[in-house]
Motif scaffolding. Sequence first.
Motif, PDB file in Angstrom:
ATOM      1  N   LEU A  96     -34.953  26.413  15.600  1.00 42.33           N
ATOM      2  CA  LEU A  96     -33.938  27.054  14.983  1.00 42.33           C
ATOM      3  C   LEU A  96     -33.295  26.046  13.874  1.00 42.33           C
ATOM      4  CD1 LEU A  96     -31.851  29.069  14.536  1.00 42.33           C
ATOM      5  CD2 LEU A  96     -30.606  28.059  16.198  1.00 42.33           C
ATOM      6  N   LEU A  97     -33.260  24.798  14.496  1.00 42.68           N
ATOM      7  CA  LEU A  97     -32.585  23.893  13.361  1.00 42.68           C
ATOM      8  C   LEU A  97     -33.625  23.493  12.173  1.00 42.68           C
ATOM      9  CD1 LEU A  97     -30.977  21.454  12.490  1.00 42.68           C
ATOM     10  CD2 LEU A  97     -31.985  19.999  14.235  1.00 42.68           C
ATOM     11  N   TYR A  98     -34.935  23.407  12.611  1.00 41.31           N
ATOM     12  CA  TYR A  98     -35.951  23.129  11.597  1.00 41.31           C
ATOM     13  C   TYR A  98     -35.943  24.290  10.494  1.00 41.31           C
ATOM     14  CZ  TYR A  98     -40.523  21.436   9.767  1.00 41.31           C
ATOM     15  OH  TYR A  98     -41.345  20.998   8.818  1.00 41.31           O
ATOM     16  N   GLU A  99     -36.080  25.690  10.893  1.00 43.96           N
ATOM     17  CA  GLU A  99     -36.120  26.598  10.213  1.00 43.96           C
ATOM     18  C   GLU A  99     -34.770  26.815   9.191  1.00 43.96           C
ATOM     19  OE1 GLU A  99     -36.962  29.775  12.722  1.00 43.96           O
ATOM     20  OE2 GLU A  99     -39.166  28.890  13.402  1.00 43.96           O
ATOM     21  N   THR A 100     -33.611  26.758   9.776  1.00 42.40           N
ATOM     22  CA  THR A 100     -32.427  26.556   8.842  1.00 42.40           C
ATOM     23  C   THR A 100     -32.512  25.672   7.957  1.00 42.40           C
ATOM     24  OG1 THR A 100     -31.227  27.385  11.054  1.00 42.40           O
ATOM     25  CG2 THR A 100     -29.963  26.609   9.355  1.00 42.40           C
ATOM     26  N   MET A 101     -32.975  24.366   8.423  1.00 43.94           N
ATOM     27  CA  MET A 101     -32.774  23.389   7.275  1.00 43.94           C
ATOM     28  C   MET A 101     -33.883  23.649   6.147  1.00 43.94           C
ATOM     29  SD  MET A 101     -32.335  19.645   9.493  1.00 43.94           S
ATOM     30  CE  MET A 101     -32.405  18.757   8.089  1.00 43.94           C
ATOM     31  N   ASP A 102     -34.984  24.046   6.560  1.00 47.70           N
ATOM     32  CA  ASP A 102     -35.972  24.485   5.781  1.00 47.70           C
ATOM     33  C   ASP A 102     -35.573  25.576   4.556  1.00 47.70           C
ATOM     34  OD1 ASP A 102     -38.715  24.376   4.431  1.00 47.70           O
ATOM     35  OD2 ASP A 102     -39.203  26.034   5.591  1.00 47.70           O
ATOM     36  N   TYR A 103     -35.001  26.370   5.118  1.00 46.27           N
ATOM     37  CA  TYR A 103     -34.200  27.639   4.143  1.00 46.27           C
ATOM     38  C   TYR A 103     -33.477  26.973   3.212  1.00 46.27           C
ATOM     39  CZ  TYR A 103     -31.241  31.441   2.990  1.00 46.27           C
ATOM     40  OH  TYR A 103     -30.661  32.469   2.230  1.00 46.27           O
ATOM     41  N   ILE A 104     -32.503  26.271   3.869  1.00 47.65           N
ATOM     42  CA  ILE A 104     -31.302  25.723   2.798  1.00 47.65           C
ATOM     43  C   ILE A 104     -32.059  24.723   1.830  1.00 47.65           C
ATOM     44  CG2 ILE A 104     -29.504  24.060   3.011  1.00 47.65           C
ATOM     45  CD1 ILE A 104     -28.638  25.050   5.741  1.00 47.65           C
ATOM     46  N   LYS A 105     -33.125  23.860   2.282  1.00 47.86           N
ATOM     47  CA  LYS A 105     -33.588  22.978   1.247  1.00 47.86           C
ATOM     48  C   LYS A 105     -34.191  23.820   0.084  1.00 47.86           C
ATOM     49  CE  LYS A 105     -37.351  19.673   0.761  1.00 47.86           C
ATOM     50  NZ  LYS A 105     -38.538  19.083   1.282  1.00 47.86           N
ATOM     51  N   LYS A 106     -34.963  24.974   0.461  1.00 49.43           N
ATOM     52  CA  LYS A 106     -35.715  25.636  -0.545  1.00 49.43           C
ATOM     53  C   LYS A 106     -34.769  26.530  -1.318  1.00 49.43           C
ATOM     54  CE  LYS A 106     -39.980  26.293   2.262  1.00 49.43           C
ATOM     55  NZ  LYS A 106     -40.833  27.197   3.120  1.00 49.43           N
ATOM     56  N   THR A 107     -33.463  27.075  -0.861  1.00 50.15           N
ATOM     57  CA  THR A 107     -32.510  27.712  -1.320  1.00 50.15           C
ATOM     58  C   THR A 107     -31.508  27.029  -2.348  1.00 50.15           C
ATOM     59  OG1 THR A 107     -32.619  29.260   0.379  1.00 50.15           O
ATOM     60  CG2 THR A 107     -30.739  29.565  -1.048  1.00 50.15           C
ATOM     61  N   TYR A 108     -31.146  25.984  -1.799  1.00 49.35           N
ATOM     62  CA  TYR A 108     -30.051  25.139  -2.532  1.00 49.35           C
ATOM     63  C   TYR A 108     -30.586  23.780  -3.320  1.00 49.35           C
ATOM     64  CZ  TYR A 108     -27.148  28.441  -0.200  1.00 49.35           C
ATOM     65  OH  TYR A 108     -26.364  29.577   0.540  1.00 49.35           O
ATOM     66  N   GLN A 109     -31.773  23.390  -2.847  1.00 52.59           N
ATOM     67  CA  GLN A 109     -32.215  22.017  -3.150  1.00 52.59           C
ATOM     68  C   GLN A 109     -30.767  20.999  -3.120  1.00 52.59           C
ATOM     69  OE1 GLN A 109     -32.846  24.370  -5.879  1.00 52.59           O
ATOM     70  NE2 GLN A 109     -34.420  25.084  -4.229  1.00 52.59           N
ATOM     71  N   PRO A 110     -30.180  20.837  -2.064  1.00 56.20           N
ATOM     72  CA  PRO A 110     -29.121  20.056  -1.941  1.00 56.20           C
ATOM     73  C   PRO A 110     -29.250  18.535  -1.733  1.00 56.20           C
ATOM     74  CG  PRO A 110     -29.600  21.114   0.256  1.00 56.20           C
ATOM     75  CD  PRO A 110     -30.558  21.284  -0.632  1.00 56.20           C
ATOM     76  N   LYS A 111     -28.006  17.973  -1.667  1.00 50.74           N
ATOM     77  CA  LYS A 111     -28.109  16.454  -0.938  1.00 50.74           C
ATOM     78  C   LYS A 111     -27.570  16.470   0.294  1.00 50.74           C
ATOM     79  CE  LYS A 111     -29.915  13.694  -4.036  1.00 50.74           C
ATOM     80  NZ  LYS A 111     -31.016  12.883  -3.811  1.00 50.74           N
ATOM     81  N   TRP A 112     -28.075  15.975   1.423  1.00 46.08           N
ATOM     82  CA  TRP A 112     -27.405  16.080   2.847  1.00 46.08           C
ATOM     83  C   TRP A 112     -26.521  15.029   3.243  1.00 46.08           C
ATOM     84  CZ3 TRP A 112     -29.794  20.242   5.702  1.00 46.08           C
ATOM     85  CH2 TRP A 112     -30.764  20.956   4.967  1.00 46.08           C
ATOM     86  N   VAL A 113     -25.402  15.324   3.413  1.00 50.50           N
ATOM     87  CA  VAL A 113     -24.333  14.229   3.406  1.00 50.50           C
ATOM     88  C   VAL A 113     -24.086  14.006   5.057  1.00 50.50           C
ATOM     89  CG1 VAL A 113     -22.058  13.615   3.038  1.00 50.50           C
ATOM     90  CG2 VAL A 113     -23.431  15.013   1.351  1.00 50.50           C
ATOM     91  N   VAL A 114     -24.184  12.718   5.362  1.00 47.68           N
ATOM     92  CA  VAL A 114     -23.959  12.490   6.986  1.00 47.68           C
ATOM     93  C   VAL A 114     -22.952  11.266   6.820  1.00 47.68           C
ATOM     94  CG1 VAL A 114     -26.057  13.203   7.837  1.00 47.68           C
ATOM     95  CG2 VAL A 114     -25.909  10.673   6.751  1.00 47.68           C
ATOM     96  N   TRP A 115     -22.111  11.073   8.161  1.00 52.87           N
ATOM     97  CA  TRP A 115     -21.510   9.818   8.209  1.00 52.87           C
ATOM     98  C   TRP A 115     -22.112   8.751   8.940  1.00 52.87           C
ATOM     99  CZ3 TRP A 115     -17.163   8.563   5.547  1.00 52.87           C
ATOM    100  CH2 TRP A 115     -16.249   7.512   5.978  1.00 52.87           C
TER     101      TRP A 115
END
Length: 282
Positions: free
Chosen positions: A171-190
């Motif tokens: 579920l995490l992997y597929e969610t991240m894959d969808y977000i990456k393809k849809t938004y081409q974002p930067k992933w912000v962590v602390w």
Amino acid sequence: MRAIIYSIDYEKRYVYIRENRRLIRLLLSHKIASIFLPILNSGMLIDVDTKCVHRYLHKVKTFKQVISLKPYRMLYDIDILRLDMQAFMEDIKHFVFLDFEMSMPSYKHKGYFQSEIIQFGLVVTDHMFTPLYESSHYLYDQHKHPLTERTKKFLKLDQETYDQQAMPYALLYETMDYIKKTYQPKWVVWGKNDIQVLKDSFQIHQKSPLLESTDFIDMLKLHKDYYHLKDDLGLLKAYQMYYKDTVSQSHDALDDAKMTMHITKAFMKLMQAHRRYLWNTY
């Protein structure tokens, strides 16, 4: 403190300056020395923040400028670096604020322990920090091990709730894959722990890595670089730097992802205010 370098003792990490015909020693920490000693030479102009140990000895806390005078060349300027940082952040069209909670060893465990993601929280926003999508779930680890008492206590989570709500890692992997393809974002962590546990998870679950190191923004590192902090800054303490409301850290992945989002938003406002100040000053 703004002064011309008189001499340098590279072995002892001392930079000497003259003040009223007296030599003043500026002591560099190992970390600061590793960054600045390679570019320092006698005759250079430096601007530093220091802590006085005694009259003729100061510890350097921060370099603000390093200038070669012959020929004139700006070698380092913290304000220029801060402006570059802001320009980089303002270029980003979409952010994903991401946080993980991880499995922990038992109290009696000794030796190596492989932490795994057991909860994720993420919020997708546009460049104005308008939320576009959010998701949070508990996840099974690879072998569906029961939670340790340490994990349950830290997360304030019982085994029954976890068993009822946990989902497969896919579920995490597929969610991240969808977000990456849809938004081409930067992933912000602390902090870098979330980056590492995600990279580990790809190997553990035999998945192709979805992200490169350049896809991440470590907001903790940006704060340390911007404010020249020596020690790590906790997520909650960073939030309290910008906001006066009283909050506590729940150790919930979605709550922490949202806290990272609010910190980033406030950090951006501060950088914009600093840029206006520099324009008015110079």
